[in-house]
Write a protein that holds these residues in place. Structure first.
Motif, mmCIF file in Angstrom:
data_model
loop_
_atom_site.group_PDB
_atom_site.id
_atom_site.type_symbol
_atom_site.label_atom_id
_atom_site.label_comp_id
_atom_site.label_asym_id
_atom_site.label_seq_id
_atom_site.Cartn_x
_atom_site.Cartn_y
_atom_site.Cartn_z
ATOM 1 N N ARG A 182 -12.742 -79.613 17.378
ATOM 2 C CA ARG A 182 -11.389 -79.314 16.888
ATOM 3 C C ARG A 182 -11.056 -77.846 17.173
ATOM 4 O O ARG A 182 -11.942 -77.002 17.273
ATOM 5 N N ILE A 183 -9.771 -77.569 17.268
ATOM 6 C CA ILE A 183 -9.262 -76.202 17.257
ATOM 7 C C ILE A 183 -8.347 -76.101 16.041
ATOM 8 O O ILE A 183 -7.465 -76.946 15.844
ATOM 9 N N THR A 184 -8.556 -75.090 15.217
ATOM 10 C CA THR A 184 -7.760 -74.965 14.001
ATOM 11 C C THR A 184 -7.279 -73.545 13.793
ATOM 12 O O THR A 184 -7.985 -72.584 14.127
ATOM 13 N N LEU A 185 -6.080 -73.411 13.269
ATOM 14 C CA LEU A 185 -5.650 -72.114 12.776
ATOM 15 C C LEU A 185 -6.462 -71.775 11.532
ATOM 16 O O LEU A 185 -6.890 -72.663 10.788
ATOM 17 N N THR A 186 -6.669 -70.510 11.299
ATOM 18 C CA THR A 186 -7.417 -70.041 10.140
ATOM 19 C C THR A 186 -6.471 -69.848 8.955
ATOM 20 O O THR A 186 -5.247 -69.891 9.101
ATOM 21 N N PHE A 187 -7.053 -69.621 7.781
ATOM 22 C CA PHE A 187 -6.207 -69.397 6.606
ATOM 23 C C PHE A 187 -5.222 -68.248 6.788
ATOM 24 O O PHE A 187 -4.048 -68.386 6.423
ATOM 25 N N PRO A 188 -5.637 -67.084 7.326
ATOM 26 C CA PRO A 188 -4.645 -66.015 7.488
ATOM 27 C C PRO A 188 -3.450 -66.432 8.331
ATOM 28 O O PRO A 188 -2.317 -66.006 8.055
ATOM 29 N N ALA A 189 -3.667 -67.266 9.356
ATOM 30 C CA ALA A 189 -2.556 -67.722 10.188
ATOM 31 C C ALA A 189 -1.710 -68.753 9.459
ATOM 32 O O ALA A 189 -0.474 -68.715 9.527
ATOM 33 N N LEU A 190 -2.342 -69.683 8.763
ATOM 34 C CA LEU A 190 -1.597 -70.706 8.033
ATOM 35 C C LEU A 190 -0.734 -70.092 6.933
ATOM 36 O O LEU A 190 0.361 -70.589 6.630
ATOM 37 N N ARG A 191 -1.227 -69.028 6.323
ATOM 38 C CA ARG A 191 -0.495 -68.411 5.218
ATOM 39 C C ARG A 191 0.770 -67.685 5.666
ATOM 40 O O ARG A 191 1.609 -67.354 4.827
ATOM 41 N N ARG A 192 0.891 -67.432 6.959
ATOM 42 C CA ARG A 192 2.092 -66.753 7.465
ATOM 43 C C ARG A 192 3.190 -67.793 7.655
ATOM 44 O O ARG A 192 3.588 -68.123 8.767
ATOM 45 N N SER A 193 3.662 -68.335 6.551
ATOM 46 C CA SER A 193 4.653 -69.414 6.550
ATOM 47 C C SER A 193 5.660 -69.170 5.447
ATOM 48 O O SER A 193 5.288 -68.778 4.337
ATOM 49 N N ARG A 194 6.926 -69.402 5.752
ATOM 50 C CA ARG A 194 7.937 -69.320 4.705
ATOM 51 C C ARG A 194 7.848 -70.520 3.770
ATOM 52 O O ARG A 194 8.078 -70.401 2.571
ATOM 53 N N ALA A 195 7.527 -71.678 4.337
ATOM 54 C CA ALA A 195 7.369 -72.884 3.528
ATOM 55 C C ALA A 195 6.237 -73.718 4.103
ATOM 56 O O ALA A 195 6.150 -73.908 5.316
ATOM 57 N N VAL A 196 5.367 -74.189 3.219
ATOM 58 C CA VAL A 196 4.299 -75.110 3.600
ATOM 59 C C VAL A 196 4.589 -76.455 2.957
ATOM 60 O O VAL A 196 4.775 -76.548 1.737
ATOM 61 N N PHE A 197 4.662 -77.492 3.769
ATOM 62 C CA PHE A 197 4.865 -78.852 3.283
ATOM 63 C C PHE A 197 3.527 -79.581 3.353
ATOM 64 O O PHE A 197 3.043 -79.894 4.438
ATOM 65 N N PHE A 198 2.916 -79.824 2.198
ATOM 66 C CA PHE A 198 1.735 -80.680 2.145
ATOM 67 C C PHE A 198 2.233 -82.124 2.082
ATOM 68 O O PHE A 198 2.940 -82.494 1.142
ATOM 69 N N VAL A 199 1.853 -82.919 3.053
ATOM 70 C CA VAL A 199 2.379 -84.276 3.184
ATOM 71 C C VAL A 199 1.217 -85.250 3.036
ATOM 72 O O VAL A 199 0.325 -85.313 3.891
ATOM 73 N N VAL A 200 1.215 -86.009 1.931
ATOM 74 C CA VAL A 200 0.023 -86.803 1.597
ATOM 75 C C VAL A 200 0.438 -88.207 1.166
ATOM 76 O O VAL A 200 1.277 -88.374 0.273
ATOM 77 N N SER A 201 -0.185 -89.190 1.780
ATOM 78 C CA SER A 201 0.101 -90.584 1.480
ATOM 79 C C SER A 201 -1.207 -91.341 1.298
ATOM 80 O O SER A 201 -2.162 -91.146 2.047
ATOM 81 N N GLY A 202 -1.265 -92.194 0.264
ATOM 82 C CA GLY A 202 -2.411 -93.075 0.111
ATOM 83 C C GLY A 202 -3.272 -92.769 -1.090
ATOM 84 O O GLY A 202 -3.546 -91.607 -1.413
ATOM 85 N N GLU A 203 -3.724 -93.833 -1.758
ATOM 86 C CA GLU A 203 -4.529 -93.694 -2.964
ATOM 87 C C GLU A 203 -5.870 -93.039 -2.695
ATOM 88 O O GLU A 203 -6.434 -92.371 -3.572
ATOM 89 N N GLU A 204 -6.402 -93.202 -1.479
ATOM 90 C CA GLU A 204 -7.696 -92.612 -1.153
ATOM 91 C C GLU A 204 -7.656 -91.090 -1.157
ATOM 92 O O GLU A 204 -8.703 -90.435 -1.174
ATOM 93 N N LYS A 205 -6.456 -90.501 -1.186
ATOM 94 C CA LYS A 205 -6.312 -89.046 -1.207
ATOM 95 C C LYS A 205 -5.919 -88.512 -2.580
ATOM 96 O O LYS A 205 -5.737 -87.307 -2.753
ATOM 97 N N ALA A 206 -5.799 -89.407 -3.558
ATOM 98 C CA ALA A 206 -5.331 -89.000 -4.881
ATOM 99 C C ALA A 206 -6.268 -87.990 -5.533
ATOM 100 O O ALA A 206 -5.813 -87.027 -6.171
ATOM 101 N N GLU A 207 -7.563 -88.178 -5.400
ATOM 102 C CA GLU A 207 -8.510 -87.253 -6.026
ATOM 103 C C GLU A 207 -8.395 -85.867 -5.399
ATOM 104 O O GLU A 207 -8.419 -84.846 -6.104
#
Length: 250
Positions: A182-207
């Protein structure tokens, strides 16, 4: 105002309604940014819910006020496979809306693919350099999925990449879910956002959702907690878009 004061939670009846809401809000924010004279930069995600969101953006995009040739797109992470692999997050977005809406290909910044011939680390470094050269300093909107283990992008629980603070992007050679590269942005890069939309669907992700939104917990255990630091002043707005199954433990 602290980041904790800027966290919102929206619960929708099902995945289809969730995708419609997210797509509409993404388009609205792009419209607003362009009305301010800006060229908005948007961070995309992958996964099954992203496929639905892409299709909905493709449906409503032509009727919007967005000039799609003047929007810049990135990805929070990407699978290190060949460019035309079905596993590529970018392929889903291209087929879902990017190709149909007339987005300028020069403004679509994909991470290098396996068939580029680069090593994983060199590919991650190249993607990070592209962000530095062509990024505007912040995402107008960054969409992130959340895994059942609480990971975001390709930042997994207990992984050394969680602690990286001196790079924009890193290679992850040992992802606990396939494909391993995988290639991923790091936390410092992700945090440079005006708005973050966490998009989550499904009971397996409820916890994982419940852990991420709990008053106490660690980023090591639940990386989704690390995108917006609740202990620091931040301009970032975080919105959790959930369907009822994903919200069932809140």
């Amino acid at each position: 105002m602290s980041a904790a004061d800027q966290v919102e939670v929206e619960v929708h009846p099902d995945a289809a309604t969730l995708a419609t809401s997210v797509a509409g809000e993404v388009v609205r924010r792009i419209e607003d940014a362009q009305a301010r004279g800006e060229v908005p930069q948007v961070g995309l995600t992958g996964g099954s819910i992203a496929v639905r969101i892409h299709a909905e953006i493709g449906r409503i995009g032509p009727e919007s006020e967005v000039d799609w040739s003047q929007v810049v797109f990135w990805w929070g992470d990407e699978r290190y496979v060949d460019r035309d692999s079905d596993d590529r997050n970018a392929r889903s977005a291209r087929s879902g809306f990017l190709d149909a809406l007339g987005v300028d290909p020069a403004r679509v910044h994909e991470a290098p693919a396996l068939d580029s011939g680069l090593s994983l680390d060199d590919a991650a470094a190249a993607y990070g350099q592209e962000v530095r050269e062509h990024g505007a300093g912040a995402f107008e909107v960054l969409m992130l999925g959340v895994g059942p283990d609480g990971h975001v992008a390709s930042l997994f629980p207990g992984h050394p990449a969680l602690a990286v603070d001196d790079a924009v992007a890193v290679g992850v050679p040992d992802s606990p879910k396939p494909p391993p590269g995988r290639i991923t942005l790091t936390f410092p890069a992700l945090r440079r956002s005006r708005a973050v939309f966490f998009v989550v669907s499904g009971e397996e992700k409820a916890e994982a959702v419940a852990r991420a939104l709990a008053p106490d917990g660690t980023v090591e255990e639940t990386p989704a907690r690390g995108v917006v630091d609740p202990g620091a002043d931040s301009p970032t707005q975080a919105i959790w878009f959930l369907d009822r199954p994903a919200a069932s433990l809140l």
